[in-house]
Design a protein around this motif. Structure first.
Motif, PDB file in Angstrom:
ATOM      1  N   ALA A 208      20.960  36.254  35.516  1.00  0.00           N
ATOM      2  CA  ALA A 208      22.035  36.855  35.912  1.00  0.00           C
ATOM      3  C   ALA A 208      22.438  36.580  37.569  1.00  0.00           C
ATOM      4  O   ALA A 208      23.442  36.875  37.811  1.00  0.00           O
ATOM      5  CB  ALA A 208      21.753  38.435  35.602  1.00  0.00           C
ATOM      6  N   GLY A 209      21.452  36.140  38.153  1.00  0.00           N
ATOM      7  CA  GLY A 209      21.460  35.980  39.574  1.00  0.00           C
ATOM      8  C   GLY A 209      22.270  34.680  39.954  1.00  0.00           C
ATOM      9  O   GLY A 209      22.814  33.905  39.019  1.00  0.00           O
ATOM     10  N   PRO A 210      22.579  34.343  41.138  1.00  0.00           N
ATOM     11  CA  PRO A 210      23.267  33.086  41.566  1.00  0.00           C
ATOM     12  C   PRO A 210      22.619  31.775  41.095  1.00  0.00           C
ATOM     13  O   PRO A 210      23.156  30.785  41.003  1.00  0.00           O
ATOM     14  CB  PRO A 210      23.338  33.444  43.181  1.00  0.00           C
ATOM     15  CG  PRO A 210      22.409  34.198  43.474  1.00  0.00           C
ATOM     16  CD  PRO A 210      22.158  35.150  42.495  1.00  0.00           C
ATOM     17  N   GLY A 211      21.476  31.786  41.297  1.00  0.00           N
ATOM     18  CA  GLY A 211      20.563  30.505  40.822  1.00  0.00           C
ATOM     19  C   GLY A 211      20.803  29.630  41.932  1.00  0.00           C
ATOM     20  O   GLY A 211      21.304  29.863  43.043  1.00  0.00           O
ATOM     21  N   GLY A 212      20.066  28.361  41.753  1.00  0.00           N
ATOM     22  CA  GLY A 212      20.128  27.304  42.724  1.00  0.00           C
ATOM     23  C   GLY A 212      19.169  27.281  43.877  1.00  0.00           C
ATOM     24  O   GLY A 212      18.222  28.239  43.950  1.00  0.00           O
ATOM     25  N   THR A 213      18.949  26.225  44.586  1.00  0.00           N
ATOM     26  CA  THR A 213      17.975  26.367  45.723  1.00  0.00           C
ATOM     27  C   THR A 213      18.774  26.486  46.926  1.00  0.00           C
ATOM     28  O   THR A 213      19.746  25.785  47.307  1.00  0.00           O
ATOM     29  CB  THR A 213      17.337  25.037  45.576  1.00  0.00           C
ATOM     30  OG1 THR A 213      16.641  24.576  44.549  1.00  0.00           O
ATOM     31  CG2 THR A 213      16.244  24.760  46.718  1.00  0.00           C
ATOM     32  N   LEU A 214      18.166  27.178  47.957  1.00  0.00           N
ATOM     33  CA  LEU A 214      18.550  27.299  49.218  1.00  0.00           C
ATOM     34  C   LEU A 214      18.737  26.122  50.028  1.00  0.00           C
ATOM     35  O   LEU A 214      17.737  25.370  50.278  1.00  0.00           O
ATOM     36  CB  LEU A 214      17.860  28.555  49.958  1.00  0.00           C
ATOM     37  CG  LEU A 214      18.538  28.943  51.388  1.00  0.00           C
ATOM     38  CD1 LEU A 214      19.901  29.720  51.027  1.00  0.00           C
ATOM     39  CD2 LEU A 214      17.539  29.775  52.080  1.00  0.00           C
ATOM     40  N   THR A 215      19.832  25.869  50.800  1.00  0.00           N
ATOM     41  CA  THR A 215      19.809  24.468  51.383  1.00  0.00           C
ATOM     42  C   THR A 215      20.602  24.705  52.584  1.00  0.00           C
ATOM     43  O   THR A 215      21.514  25.546  52.807  1.00  0.00           O
ATOM     44  CB  THR A 215      20.839  23.693  50.501  1.00  0.00           C
ATOM     45  OG1 THR A 215      20.204  23.511  49.226  1.00  0.00           O
ATOM     46  CG2 THR A 215      20.849  22.322  50.943  1.00  0.00           C
ATOM     47  N   SER A 216      20.263  23.927  53.678  1.00  0.00           N
ATOM     48  CA  SER A 216      20.688  24.062  55.009  1.00  0.00           C
ATOM     49  C   SER A 216      20.957  22.476  55.449  1.00  0.00           C
ATOM     50  O   SER A 216      21.198  21.619  54.774  1.00  0.00           O
ATOM     51  CB  SER A 216      19.896  24.941  56.105  1.00  0.00           C
ATOM     52  OG  SER A 216      20.683  24.875  57.095  1.00  0.00           O
TER      53      SER A 216
END
Length: 456
Positions: A208-216
Motif C-alpha cells: 500500500a506504500g509508495p515502494g522503491g528505494t530512496l535515491t539521491s
C-alpha cells in the motif's frame, strides 16, 4: 512559435523548461526565480564537510521520469545504503523497528497483541470507501485506533509534516484509496495484486506504500537543480520576483517587483500556491482565492553533526518518526550519514531533525537557541546523545509543505475550471497533484506536452 514564461525555479519549473526545450531546442522559454538560488524546497548546502539537505533528501526509484531526467542531464543517481531499510518508530519510550514482513509484524512489540490482531482483521472488514475521508478516519476504520496512532500518524508527519485528522486520504494516498474501492480492503487488494503479478512472472513486491528505494546524488539533491540551471543558461533568470499578472492582447504581461514587465504568449506559475495567489489576484480574483486556500504549515530542519567517538549509538538505520501521542517537540530524526555516503566528514555523523508541521507550526519559528535546545533534549532522551553537537545548521521554512486537506480534490476541479477561461495560463508545482520530486517531474513532463501542442 510563442514565448513561454515560467515563474518559479523549483524542480517543477526547471524540469518543465527542460522538457519544453527538449521538444524544441529553439523554443523561447524563460524561467524567473525570485531567490538567488534555484531548487525551491530542494536546498542543499555543504559546510565544513557536512552535506545538509534543507528540504527533500531524495526520491524513490520506482517511477521512471526522475531517473530518465537524471540520465539526460548526465547525472548518476545514488541509491541509499542498505542500512536505510531499517526504519524506526519512537513509542512508549523506546525505538521500535518498523516491521518489513508479516512475520516481523507478528513478532513486533510496536503494537500490542490486540492491536496486531485488529490490523489482521482488516482483511474481513467489509469495504466502505467514501468519496472523501480523512486519513485518520480511514485508518481507524480499517486498521484500528492503535495502528493509526503508532503507524499512520507518524507516516503523515514524515511525508507531509501534516495532521492526518485533516489530510484527505484520496488526495494524499490515492493508491490506498483505490485498493479499498476496487478490492474492498487493503490486504485483500494487495493479495489479489500479488497473485496477478505472479501470473505475469513479475517479482515486484506489492504494497500500500509508495515502494522503491530512496535515491539521491553524490552531492545531494541540489545537484539536480543546479545541473538543470546550467542547462538553461541565459534562459534562467534569478532574483526576479513576479508580483502581478495582467492580460495583454492574446498573451500576458508579467510585472516584477522592480517595476519591469515582460509580455509573453503563455505563462506557467510554478511557484508555491501562496505566491501564485498573489500573482493571480489582478487577473482573476476567484482563481487567486482558490489557490490561496491551500494551507502550508511551518517547518524547520535542524542538522547536527557529531564526532563518532562522542556518541554510543550505532545509527544503523534510516532514523525514526514520532507519533503525535508521544507529545515530543520534534517530528523525528533522520540519520543522514547512514542513508547516503558523503554526508559527513570522515569520523563524523550527521543527524537531521524536523521541527514544527501542521500540529505545531509555531515551534518551527522559535528563535535558534530554543530550537537547538529542544532538539538536543529530544535526542538526549530518545537516543541517549547528551554531548553538544560539533556542527549545527538550521533551515527554516515559514511556509513548508502544501497540505492536501479534506476537499482538495474538489478544489482542484474548481481551479481547473477557472484556468480553462485563461488560454495560455497554467499552474504547476507540488501544491496540486503530488508533493514529491517524482510527482513534480512527471507532472511537468505531462504539462510540457500540453503546452507544446498549443504554442510550440
Amino acid at each position: 512559435m510563442g514565448r513561454i514564461a515560467i515563474i518559479g525555479g523549483g524542480i517543477s519549473g526547471l524540469s518543465l523548461a527542460f522538457y519544453l526545450i527538449e521538444k524544441d531546442p529553439s523554443a523561447d522559454v524563460l524561467v524567473f526565480e525570485s531567490e538567488k538560488r534555484v531548487g525551491g524546497k530542494i536546498w542543499t548546502e555543504k559546510t565544513d564537510g557536512f552535506l545538509c539537505e534543507g528540504g527533500v533528501n531524495g526520491f524513490l526509484d520506482n517511477r521512471p521520469k526522475t531517473l530518465d531526467l537524471a540520465v539526460k542531464v548526465k547525472l548518476s543517481p545514488l541509491r541509499s545504503n542498505d542500512a536505510s531499510r531499517k526504519r524506526f518508530i519512537y513509542s512508549d519510550g523506546k525505538l521500535h523497528r518498523l516491521p518489513e514482513s508479516p512475520p516481523a509484524f507478528l513478532s513486533s512489540r510496536l503494537l500490542s497483541f490486540p492491536g496486531r490482531l485488529r490490523v489482521m482483521a482488516e482483511m474481513i472488514i467489509p469495504g466502505g470507501a467514501k468519496d472523501e475521508e480523512s486519513l485518520a478516519d480511514f485508518a481507524r476504520r480499517r486498521l484500528g485506533r492503535e495502528a493509526y496512532e503508532k503507524l499512520i500518524d507518524p507516516m503523515a508527519s514524515g511525508i507531509y509534516a501534516g495532521n492526518p485528522e485533516t489530510l484527505s486520504l484520496r488526495a494524499c494516498f490515492a493508491k490506498v484509496y483505490d485498493l479499498e474501492v476496487k478490492y474492498g480492503g487493503l490486504i485483500r487488494g494487495m493479495l489479489k495484486l500479488q497473485r496477478a503479478r505472479k501470473k505475469e512472472g513479475s517479482t515486484e513486491k506489492v504494497g500500500a506504500g509508495p515502494g522503491g528505494t530512496l535515491t539521491s546524488f553524490n552531492q545531494g539533491m541540489g545537484e539536480l537543480s543546479d545541473t538543470l540551471k546550467s542547462f538553461l543558461g541565459e534562459r534562467m533568470r534569478t532574483g526576479y520576483k513576479a508580483v502581478s499578472l495582467e492580460k495583454k492582447g492574446k498573451g500576458y504581461s508579467i510585472i516584477f517587483s522592480d517595476g519591469s514587465a515582460l509580455v509573453t504568449d503563455a505563462v506557467v506559475i510554478a511557484a508555491p500556491a501562496y505566491s501564485a495567489s498573489e500573482i493571480l489576484r489582478a487577473a482573476d480574483t476567484r482563481l487567486s482565492s482558490l489557490v490561496a486556500g491551500i494551507p502550508y504549515p511551518s517547518l524547520s530542519v535542524v542538522c547536527f553533526g557529531y564526532k563518532k567517538s562522542k556518541i554510543e549509538s550505532t545509527l544503523d538505520g534510516f532514523g525514526y518518526l514520532i507519533p503525535s501521542r508521544e507529545k515530543r517537540r520534534i517530528l523525528g530524526t533522520l540519520w543522514d550519514s547512514s542513508i547516503f555516503p558523503n554526508r559527513a566528514p570522515q569520523g563524523y555523523v550527521l543527524l537531521r531533525s524536523m521541527v514544527g508541521g501542521a500540529r505545531a507550526s509555531a515551534l518551527a519559528m522559535e528563535e535558534d537557541t530554543k530550537i537547538i535546545d529542544s532538539v538536543r533534549v529530544e535526542i538526549a532522551e530518545i537516543m541517549g546523545i547528551r554531548t553538544a553537537p560539533d556542527f549545527i545548521r538550521i533551515f527554516r521554512h515559514e511556509m513548508a509543505i502544501p497540505q492536501y486537506v479534506i476537499g482538495h480534490s474538489e478544489k482542484l476541479r474548481d481551479i481547473d475550471s477557472a484556468l480553462a477561461k485563461h488560454k495560455g495560463l497554467y499552474l504547476a508545482g507540488n501544491a496540486y497533484r503530488g508533493i514529491g520530486v517524482n510527482d513534480c517531474i512527471e507532472n511537468s513532463w505531462k504539462l510540457a506536452s500540453t503546452i507544446a501542442e498549443e504554442f510550440l
